[in-house]
Design an enzyme around this catalytic site. Sequence first.
Site, PDB file in Angstrom:
ATOM      1  N   GLU A 116       6.114 -12.954  -0.885  1.00  0.00           N
ATOM      2  CA  GLU A 116       6.346 -13.057  -2.338  1.00  0.00           C
ATOM      3  C   GLU A 116       7.822 -13.350  -2.621  1.00  0.00           C
ATOM      4  O   GLU A 116       8.148 -14.156  -3.492  1.00  0.00           O
ATOM      5  CB  GLU A 116       5.899 -11.762  -3.033  1.00  0.00           C
ATOM      6  CG  GLU A 116       4.395 -11.540  -2.894  1.00  0.00           C
ATOM      7  CD  GLU A 116       3.899 -10.320  -3.659  1.00  0.00           C
ATOM      8  OE1 GLU A 116       4.320  -9.196  -3.308  1.00  0.00           O
ATOM      9  OE2 GLU A 116       3.102 -10.494  -4.588  1.00  0.00           O
ATOM     10  N   GLU A 136      -2.347  -7.523   2.682  1.00  0.00           N
ATOM     11  CA  GLU A 136      -2.689  -6.518   1.665  1.00  0.00           C
ATOM     12  C   GLU A 136      -4.127  -6.019   1.815  1.00  0.00           C
ATOM     13  O   GLU A 136      -4.402  -4.827   1.663  1.00  0.00           O
ATOM     14  CB  GLU A 136      -2.475  -7.087   0.257  1.00  0.00           C
ATOM     15  CG  GLU A 136      -1.030  -7.059  -0.216  1.00  0.00           C
ATOM     16  CD  GLU A 136      -0.203  -8.242   0.274  1.00  0.00           C
ATOM     17  OE1 GLU A 136      -0.696  -9.010   1.132  1.00  0.00           O
ATOM     18  OE2 GLU A 136       0.928  -8.390  -0.199  1.00  0.00           O
TER      19      GLU A 136
END
Length: 262
Positions: A116, A136
């Site tokens: 990110e 994740e």
Amino acid sequence: MQFEYSKITVQLEDNVAIATLNRAAKRNALDEDFIIQIEALFRQISDSEIKAVVLAANGKDFCAGLDLIEHHRQDRSAEEFMLVCRKWHKAFEAMQYSGVPVVAALKGAVVGGGLELAAAAHIRIADNSTYFALPEGQRGIFTGGGATVRVARLVGESRMMDMMLTGRIYKRQEAVDVGLCQYFDDSEDSLPKALEIAKKAAENPPLSNFAITSGISHIANMPSTDAFFAEAFIAGITNTQEASKARLAAFANKSAPKIKSS
Ligand code: 1HE
């Protein structure tokens, strides 16, 4: 210029800043303090004479993402973690919209929140050690630092879902092919290439770089009719700046380099 950040060291090479993530013992995992420092750094850079930034990392990994230990220990409430995510968004927007080109020199793990962070840079360069993943799903969590927008734009929603559902890893030329980075440098260190690219970008007029990085980022958020309108304004300002006049005059009097493939 003073840079006082405990988790990021900053070194200047002329007007290019090399900002190095400095938490190698924890694989540059991003705790709350780290995120606050990233935001402060890019706000400072935005107000400075710095013309380009290389975002590098100490240690073997670029960034292992969210500090999972801090998250686990703090046992945050939903509201608390929502506010943590908003801090990530603000920090990475400060970087994406600083007006200054940011070139990420990637290595080792660029995973989860590390991807990110990298996705908010304008140019990403991988070397032989670099690998990209969104673990994740396996951790039982979800992205919260902008990946649903930035990574989905880079690779497409289907590929992002695959990365999150299966933990699929991308590296080398395949990472370029799917859009995770623009360059694969077949070496053990992406930093020299990143610096070369940052120095090249720094030669452009600052207003052009502001228009390219912030303008394209903003326009990506708009419906096309509004985007065309905004584009005309950006071009109106950029294409009539003093620096463009000098460069166009050089082309007209044949002293400017031509754009040739070899
Ligand atoms: C960490 C973190 C971390 C390392 N938070 N402390 N991110 C992940 O799921 C990736 C988690 N990390 C790993 O899978 C591995 O650490 C690595 C593949 C990156 C590196 O492995 P390795 O063998 O070189 O190092 P290590 O022994 O696992 O870790 C070294 C130290 O860094 C160790 O601490 P120590 O005190 O025991 O020495 C680790 O605990 C620490 N460390 N990674 C905290 N991530 C806004 S939402 C974003 C959502 C996400 O980012 S999810 C993805 C999270």
